[in-house]
Design a protein around this motif. Structure first.
Motif, mmCIF file in Angstrom:
data_model
loop_
_atom_site.group_PDB
_atom_site.id
_atom_site.type_symbol
_atom_site.label_atom_id
_atom_site.label_comp_id
_atom_site.label_asym_id
_atom_site.label_seq_id
_atom_site.Cartn_x
_atom_site.Cartn_y
_atom_site.Cartn_z
ATOM 1 N N ALA A 1 0.606 -1.291 0.463
ATOM 2 C CA ALA A 1 -0.017 -0.238 -0.224
ATOM 3 C C ALA A 1 0.641 1.492 -0.055
ATOM 4 C CB ALA A 1 -0.896 -0.248 1.411
ATOM 5 N N ALA A 2 1.687 1.241 1.059
ATOM 6 C CA ALA A 2 2.877 2.409 0.522
ATOM 7 C C ALA A 2 3.950 2.287 -0.122
ATOM 8 C CB ALA A 2 3.877 2.415 1.715
ATOM 9 N N LEU A 3 3.789 1.297 -1.068
ATOM 10 C CA LEU A 3 4.564 1.769 -2.747
ATOM 11 C C LEU A 3 3.173 1.890 -3.706
ATOM 12 C CD1 LEU A 3 6.422 -1.430 -3.068
ATOM 13 C CD2 LEU A 3 7.658 1.128 -2.512
ATOM 14 N N ARG A 4 2.372 2.068 -3.922
ATOM 15 C CA ARG A 4 1.388 1.890 -4.288
ATOM 16 C C ARG A 4 1.043 3.594 -3.992
ATOM 17 N NH1 ARG A 4 -2.552 -1.102 -7.559
ATOM 18 N NH2 ARG A 4 -4.351 0.569 -8.013
ATOM 19 N N LEU A 5 1.098 3.775 -2.831
ATOM 20 C CA LEU A 5 0.854 5.352 -2.801
ATOM 21 C C LEU A 5 1.512 6.378 -3.239
ATOM 22 C CD1 LEU A 5 -0.811 5.872 1.321
ATOM 23 C CD2 LEU A 5 -1.641 6.482 -1.012
ATOM 24 N N ARG A 6 2.973 5.564 -3.753
ATOM 25 C CA ARG A 6 4.299 6.806 -3.751
ATOM 26 C C ARG A 6 4.355 6.527 -5.836
ATOM 27 N NH1 ARG A 6 10.658 4.643 -1.541
ATOM 28 N NH2 ARG A 6 11.411 6.631 -2.965
ATOM 29 N N ARG A 7 4.081 5.794 -5.845
ATOM 30 C CA ARG A 7 4.199 5.129 -7.155
ATOM 31 C C ARG A 7 3.742 6.362 -7.992
ATOM 32 N NH1 ARG A 7 4.672 -0.243 -6.830
ATOM 33 N NH2 ARG A 7 2.761 -0.768 -7.420
ATOM 34 N N HIS A 8 1.793 6.152 -7.074
ATOM 35 C CA HIS A 8 0.505 7.297 -8.503
ATOM 36 C C HIS A 8 -0.398 8.186 -7.236
ATOM 37 C CE1 HIS A 8 -1.839 3.803 -8.295
ATOM 38 N NE2 HIS A 8 -0.601 2.667 -8.580
ATOM 39 N N SER A 9 -1.268 8.773 -7.565
ATOM 40 C CA SER A 9 -2.096 8.906 -6.857
ATOM 41 C C SER A 9 -3.423 7.756 -6.936
ATOM 42 C CB SER A 9 -2.076 10.352 -7.640
ATOM 43 O OG SER A 9 -3.413 10.839 -6.695
ATOM 44 N N LEU A 10 -4.649 8.249 -5.806
ATOM 45 C CA LEU A 10 -5.319 7.177 -5.936
ATOM 46 C C LEU A 10 -6.829 7.998 -6.315
ATOM 47 C CD1 LEU A 10 -4.520 4.884 -2.353
ATOM 48 C CD2 LEU A 10 -3.819 4.470 -5.457
#
Length: 392
Positions: A366-375
């Motif tokens: 979840a942390a990496l997903r937040l870092r890679r792109h905006s939700l």
């Protein structure tokens, strides 16, 4: 939410659960309750009887299970109606209500699902170890999860937060969600939660004053009262440390590890919630609760259901892997019980801490997903996370 079909489906689910509960109870002799046959429900009922009789809650053991009541006094006050009914009826009604609560959680998670889809997913969720353990033990976790999700999915409601406070009065760990409410900017709901919690504490002193004094001054700080912390079923940070160290870890070590982890999950959950994914945000807050608690038995991990459904909208692969962990019961694939966990080799610690490691992996993902792109574009409207969006 489409409500057509919910009423007949709910009737079918509840009737089936009543029959299942009655049959399950009939097949378990009272002296075998300790092996999982509504053992916790028996203790709840015993706690309610002690309140009705004006007896101390924490000095005696339930004759059927030889276990003590360990929850706050307010929880025992809530259990008093159970003491007035025959046990076969209590098990049937409790199982039915627990199943209905599970269906309610799935309906909240997938707000565009039809009634029959909710029923099918409810039936599928019964294959998950935390869910069926919750039902066979007669645990309260499904009720608490449903109550907490009602508040966390709609914290803008007038009385939101009250259910969080009541849930914390039954089981202290939901106080973690007060922090989550503050972080998502719902300070009024957080205040109501604290007031409701204070009311539960006061109710305990009104209806069981001696037991309330004992609980809040002595029993609260005795973690071992709920069972051996090293047991494989304890999938918390404290349990993992106990198994790794071959003994109960020092409190400072536990706090140094569990505290930052729990805080990170709450913050991560708040970010996800603010970006539109309320379901996964609430689920990450629940994982913080499970990580922080010194004892998180496997049946406490019923939050695997809404978390897995939230993952389905983001990554079907992640969702399938998540559910596979909680269906496989990996943590008992190696010797366990009677302190055999102290003999695990390094490889055995991996499946032996399966739920904890799955939660940590989810946090990293979840942390990496937040870092890679905006939700902002993927999460959809605030509070409208659904299982069905992944199918579009």
């Amino acid at each position: 939410m489409r409500r057509r079909g919910y009423v007949p489906v709910l009737v079918v689910v509840v009737v089936a659960a009543v029959v299942a509960g009655a049959v399950a109870w009939a097949g378990v002799p009272p002296r075998l309750h300790l092996h999982g046959g509504f053992v916790d429900l028996s203790v709840y009922r015993y706690g309610g009887r002690l309140v009705l009789d004006g007896l101390p809650l924490y000095d005696t053991r339930d004759p059927a299970t030889n276990l003590r009541f360990t929850y706050p006094p307010f929880a025992a006050v809530l259990m008093t109606p159970l003491a007035l009914l025959p046990f076969w009826l209590v098990t049937a009604l409790w199982t039915a209500a627990s199943t209905a609560a599970l269906a309610g959680v799935i309906a909240l998670a997938g707000r565009s699902l039809t009634g029959w889809q909710v029923a099918l997913l409810t039936a599928g969720a019964l294959a998950l170890e935390p869910v069926w353990q919750n039902l066979t033990f007669g645990q309260i976790n499904l009720f608490l999860m449903a109550a907490l999700l009602v508040d966390l999915m709609r914290p803008e409601r007038r009385w939101s937060g009250v259910l969080v406070g009541i849930a914390a009065g039954v089981k202290l760990t939901p106080l973690v969600f007060v922090v989550l409410l503050v972080l998502i900017g719902r300070r009024a709901a957080a205040g109501r939660a604290l007031l409701a919690f204070a009311a539960t504490v006061a109710a305990g002193f009104v209806f069981a004053p001696g037991s309330a004094r004992a609980y809040w001054t002595e029993d609260l700080f005795t973690a071992g009262r709920v069972g051996p912390p090293e047991m494989a079923h304890n999938q918390s940070v404290f349990g993992a440390l106990a198994r790794l160290l071959d003994g109960v870890p020092p409190n400072l070590m536990w706090l140094a590890v569990a505290g930052p982890l729990a805080l990170a999950f709450v913050v991560l959950g708040a970010v996800r919630w603010r970006r539109g994914d309320r379901l996964l945000g609430a689920g990450l807050g629940a994982l913080a609760m499970l990580l922080a608690s010194p004892v998180s038995w496997s049946h406490h991990w019923v939050w695997a259901v809404p978390v897995g459904l939230a993952l389905w909208t983001c990554s079907r692969t992640a969702s399938v892997l998540w559910f596979a962990v909680f269906a496989s019961r990996l943590f008992v694939w190696q010797p366990w019980g009677q302190r055999r966990e102290y003999g695990w080799d390094p490889v055995e610690h991996v499946p032996g801490n399966a739920y904890l490691l799955a939660a940590l992996a989810l946090g990293v993902w979840a942390a990496l997903r937040l870092r890679r792109h905006s939700l902002s574009g993927a999460a959809g409207p605030s509070g409208s996370t659904t299982v069905s969006r992944a199918r579009r």
